[in-house]
Design a protein around this motif. Structure first.
Motif, PDB file in Angstrom:
ATOM      1  N   GLY A 178      -4.886  -3.340  -0.566  1.00 51.20           N
ATOM      2  CA  GLY A 178      -4.072  -2.154  -0.368  1.00 51.20           C
ATOM      3  C   GLY A 178      -3.964  -1.444  -1.711  1.00 51.20           C
ATOM      4  O   GLY A 178      -4.372  -1.991  -2.742  1.00 51.20           O
ATOM      5  N   ILE A 179      -3.429  -0.264  -1.692  1.00 47.83           N
ATOM      6  CA  ILE A 179      -3.401   0.511  -2.924  1.00 47.83           C
ATOM      7  C   ILE A 179      -2.027   0.404  -3.572  1.00 47.83           C
ATOM      8  O   ILE A 179      -1.013   0.759  -2.960  1.00 47.83           O
ATOM      9  CB  ILE A 179      -3.744   1.984  -2.633  1.00 47.83           C
ATOM     10  N   ARG A 201      -0.029  -0.442   6.078  1.00 49.98           N
ATOM     11  CA  ARG A 201       0.437   0.898   5.699  1.00 49.98           C
ATOM     12  C   ARG A 201       1.887   0.857   5.242  1.00 49.98           C
ATOM     13  O   ARG A 201       2.655  -0.029   5.647  1.00 49.98           O
ATOM     14  CB  ARG A 201       0.259   1.851   6.881  1.00 49.98           C
ATOM     15  N   LYS A 218      -6.585   9.981   3.423  1.00 47.79           N
ATOM     16  CA  LYS A 218      -8.008   9.802   3.134  1.00 47.79           C
ATOM     17  C   LYS A 218      -8.773  11.054   3.533  1.00 47.79           C
ATOM     18  O   LYS A 218      -8.339  11.830   4.371  1.00 47.79           O
ATOM     19  CB  LYS A 218      -8.550   8.575   3.875  1.00 47.79           C
ATOM     20  N   TYR A 253      -0.375   4.154   0.914  1.00 47.88           N
ATOM     21  CA  TYR A 253      -0.908   5.047   1.949  1.00 47.88           C
ATOM     22  C   TYR A 253      -0.327   4.693   3.306  1.00 47.88           C
ATOM     23  O   TYR A 253       0.256   3.631   3.500  1.00 47.88           O
ATOM     24  CB  TYR A 253      -2.436   4.964   2.005  1.00 47.88           C
ATOM     25  N   CYS A 282      -3.592   0.618  10.355  1.00 48.38           N
ATOM     26  CA  CYS A 282      -3.622  -0.477   9.384  1.00 48.38           C
ATOM     27  C   CYS A 282      -2.266  -1.154   9.291  1.00 48.38           C
ATOM     28  O   CYS A 282      -1.229  -0.518   9.125  1.00 48.38           O
ATOM     29  CB  CYS A 282      -4.035   0.043   8.018  1.00 48.38           C
ATOM     30  N   CYS A 334      -2.082   4.733   6.666  1.00 50.38           N
ATOM     31  CA  CYS A 334      -3.101   4.822   7.718  1.00 50.38           C
ATOM     32  C   CYS A 334      -2.566   4.126   8.976  1.00 50.38           C
ATOM     33  O   CYS A 334      -2.216   2.950   8.932  1.00 50.38           O
ATOM     34  CB  CYS A 334      -4.387   4.154   7.274  1.00 50.38           C
ATOM     35  N   CYS A 360       0.831  -1.197   0.000  1.00 51.20           N
ATOM     36  CA  CYS A 360       0.000   0.000   0.000  1.00 51.20           C
ATOM     37  C   CYS A 360       0.867   1.248   0.000  1.00 51.20           C
ATOM     38  O   CYS A 360       1.897   1.292   0.661  1.00 51.20           O
ATOM     39  CB  CYS A 360      -0.946   0.020   1.190  1.00 51.20           C
TER      40      CYS A 360
HETATM   41  S1  SF4 Z   1      -4.600  -0.749   2.997  1.00 48.30           S
HETATM   42 FE1  SF4 Z   1      -6.222   0.787   3.168  1.00 48.30          FE
HETATM   43  S2  SF4 Z   1      -6.336   1.241   5.350  1.00 48.30           S
HETATM   44 FE2  SF4 Z   1      -4.383   0.196   4.969  1.00 48.30          FE
HETATM   45  S3  SF4 Z   1      -2.890   1.794   4.659  1.00 48.30           S
HETATM   46 FE3  SF4 Z   1      -3.641   1.220   2.662  1.00 48.30          FE
HETATM   47  S4  SF4 Z   1      -5.327   2.611   2.293  1.00 48.30           S
HETATM   48 FE4  SF4 Z   1      -4.906   2.737   4.457  1.00 48.30          FE
END
Ligand code: SF4
Lengths: 416, 270
Positions: free
Chosen positions: A118-119, A82, A189, A74, A79, A76, A72
């Motif tokens: 995840g992104i 992350r 987010k 991001y 999570c 967060c 991911c």
């Molecule tokens: S998987 Fe979703 S909640 Fe976890 S860090 Fe990435 S975007 Fe955030």
């Protein structure tokens, strides 16, 4: 050799998905392969999906609940996936997820797929791969089982709309009860964004429903099971009032089918802004009970919060019992005379028992012995009801101890 | 006194045939002894079927819903099920056609209990049955061995036919097997359990999944046991993992918290 790699991926990517609270499949109508269909597999039976197994944490396994990837970009805090977290990473191919789902389904392990991710690279890139999985299951394999996609925040509306064509339910996590907490714990987010995605989906879902019943043109199914969301409890300082207010808003404005509460559970390699200890499970449980009362028992939020300390639900009593203890003047209630809405407010009477009572009342009147035979929780009911041959002793409702009497013996709460 | 023995399992059609005749000839329930084939001892008693006029018409109808409940109750293995269901029918006809609304009547309670137990057992088949895949004539073939508590397989055949319509499969139970070739269903009594394959190429992934989806910080054995009592475990490959998962869970969760604490202290010092 290939198989072993798959096993490791599965281990990592289902492990990462287990912190998600929504496990059961929702109701999305009925569906099956038609008589001419020589390829399709699966069915939806109408109700909520079958629980095919239970894990030792008491949760039902209904779906193959996995992440497409736990990579991911991001960060967060709550999570485990992350970007700053030091964990093993893995990624399924589209084909691998499709095959696993079908293979599990054919063995009767599951009702379908619950896919989140995840992104990777960008929200759109990620969302596009997820949609491909759902599309391949539906179009290439005629899959009629359940598909829940957790849509990626910030993905384009077009992709979300396409997802709705193949999924039975879509969800977007609101994650945190307040905008401030979201900004603090999930810096990339944005609450406004999440809301506008939810609103767009809401409009699509209603539009497709309406058009099926009114105009002659038949629109394809669009996320017939609606949308749901999840909120993490106890990672930020929000109290139960804030949380429940948020839920009421989500049910009313965004028309969500279901809000899931997930008591924060410590994750390996946790970020330092988080508490070390898990939020008590009993708090999560009380929130679910309150949510239930709001949706199915006609309770208002201020009734549920009445008499609470610091806007936190009582942990010793379920919210219905807490309400009854705060409103002793309406009891004892005559089970042979009270109307349905009041019967539903009696601690210890659920919808099923209330219906039974009403059924018996049509042909006779209830006695204490009837209650025994119905196996109702008599100790709980005793102070609050009367029947043909029973009335609670006058003092019972007035005793100061009633509240303590009604407590369940303490349950041993691991790491409570 | 008449004694009637039901020779088939679970005996729904046979019972219904008898019950219709008995009702038409006005034979009250306490004049009949019902025997099921699942009760070997009772079979020693000679059957003594009274001579009825077979063509007597009865004009008595029950709702589809009650009929469905009776069929369900008859799939129980309790020896009194035939008797109870006939008594219920009798009382529906002679006493109160709304008998089932009397939720605390003893017969109604006993009947509801049977229905509920069988429904649950039947539901559990759809939930806990596991197929294993083999190759037969060059095509995949799926075989399951399942031991239901009652005779509830019949109640769920439609479910399997619908869901796995385009697969070919066999479900084996101790008393009966159902074979589906994609178009027709064949029933066979007392199938050979050895037909159940010893393994399956995907099952290990299911076990991996089962172990990984469990959250060790939240063991709740009682909740699991009430939804999935031990009697069902023999049908489920994943059940061999349960005891170890539970045993290790506490240690795992504690270790995780300890690790975190330690690493935070470390960074505090720096
Ligand atoms: S998987 Fe979703 S909640 Fe976890 S860090 Fe990435 S975007 Fe955030």
């Amino acid at each position: 050799m290939d198989y072993d790699k798959l096993k490791i991926k599965l281990e990592i990517l289902s492990d990462a998905a287990k912190y998600d609270a929504s496990c059961a499949s929702g109701t999305a109508g009925k569906r099956k392969a038609s008589a001419q269909d020589k390829k399709g597999i699966g069915s939806l039976t109408g109700g909520t999906g079958i629980c095919h197994s239970f894990t030792p944490d008491g949760r039902c396994i209904s779906l193959l609940k996995i992440l497409m990837t736990n990579n991911c970009i991001y960060d967060c805090h709550y999570c485990i996936n992350r970007i700053s977290s030091d964990i093993r990473r893995a990624r399924f191919t589209v084909q691998e997820v499709v095959d696993l789902t079908l293979n599990f389904y054919k063995r009767n392990y599951i009702e379908g797929l619950f896919l989140s991710s995840g992104i990777i690279k960008s929200p759109d890139y990620t969302m596009e791969s997820m949609v491909r999985i759902a599309k391949s299951l539906r179009l290439d394999h005629g899959f009629k089982g359940y598909i829940h996609l957790k849509t990626i925040p910030n993905a384009s509306p077009e992709l979300q709309a396409e997802a709705g064509l193949y999924a039975d339910r879509l969800s977007i996590n609101v994650e945190m009860p307040t905008e401030i907490s979201l900004a603090k714990y999930a810096p990339e987010k944005d609450q406004g964004n999440i809301h506008s995605s939810m609103n767009k989906l809401r409009d699509k879902i209603t539009e497709h429903k309406l058009d099926r019943s009114h105009s002659g043109r038949k629109l394809p199914r669009f996320s017939p099971g609606g949308q749901s969301t999840q909120m993490i409890i106890g990672a930020d300082p929000s109290d139960d009032k804030i949380i429940l207010q948020r839920s009421v808003q989500l049910y009313n404005d965004q028309k969500l089918r279901r809000v899931y509460y997930s008591a924060f559970s410590p994750i390996p390699d946790a970020s330092e802004v988080l508490p070390l200890k898990p939020a008590p499970l009993i708090r999560e449980h009380r929130l679910y009970q309150a949510d239930w009362l709001l949706r199915f028992y006609d309770f208002q939020l201020d009734e549920i919060l009445q008499g609470t300390k610091d806007n936190m639900l009582e942990l010793h009593h379920d919210p219905k019992m807490a309400w009854a203890l705060n409103n002793r003047h309406v009891f004892p209630l005559d089970l042979n005379a009270a109307d349905k809405s009041m019967l539903l407010r009696v601690p210890g009477l659920g919808v099923t028992s209330v219906n039974k009572i009403l059924s018996i009342r049509r042909y006779g009147s209830l006695s204490w012995h009837d209650l025994v035979k119905m196996r109702l929780p008599l100790d709980k009911l005793k102070p609050f009801i009367c029947v043909r041959d029973y009335k609670p002793p006058l003092h019972l409702l007035d005793t100061a101890h009633l509240s303590e009497m009604m407590r369940k013996p303490e349950q041993i709460e691991l790491f409570g | 006194m008449h004694s009637i023995s039901i020779k088939t399992i679970p005996g729904i059609d046979e019972w219904r045939e008898h019950a219709r005749l008995l009702l038409a000839n006005n034979i009250p329930p306490d004049h009949i002894i019902w025997q099921g084939d699942d009760n070997a001892q009772m079979n020693l008693l000679a059957s003594d079927m009274p001579v009825f006029s077979v063509d007597k018409q009865i004009n008595f109808k029950i709702s589809a819903q009650i009929l469905d409940m009776i069929n369900t109750a008859l799939c129980h293995n309790g020896p009194c099920r035939f008797d109870l269901c006939y008594r219920l029918l009798w009382r529906l006809k002679h006493e109160n056609k709304n008998l089932l609304a009397l939720k605390t009547d003893n017969d109604v309670l006993a009947f509801q209990k049977l229905v509920k137990a069988v429904r649950r057992d039947a539901y559990k088949i759809t939930a806990f049955l596991r197929f294993r895949e083999v190759e037969k004539d060059g095509y995949p073939y799926f075989i399951a061995w399942y031991e239901p508590e009652f005779f509830s397989l019949e109640l769920k055949l439609d479910f399997f036919k619908t869901r796995f319509k385009n697969m070919r499969w066999s479900i084996l139970t101790p008393y009966r097997a159902a074979h589906w070739n994609g178009e027709n269903l064949f029933l066979e009594d007392n199938p050979d359990p050895a037909l159940y394959p010893k393994d399956d190429k995907i099952e290990q992934y299911w076990l991996t999944y089962y172990a990984s989806i469990f959250n060790p910080a939240r063991p709740k054995k009682n909740a699991m046991m009430s939804s999935m009592p031990k009697k069902y475990w023999k049908n489920m490959p994943e059940s061999i993992l349960i005891n170890n998962l539970l045993k290790n869970s506490q240690a795992q969760a504690k270790a995780m918290i300890a690790r975190d604490q330690a690493s935070r202290q470390k960074s505090d010092e720096i």
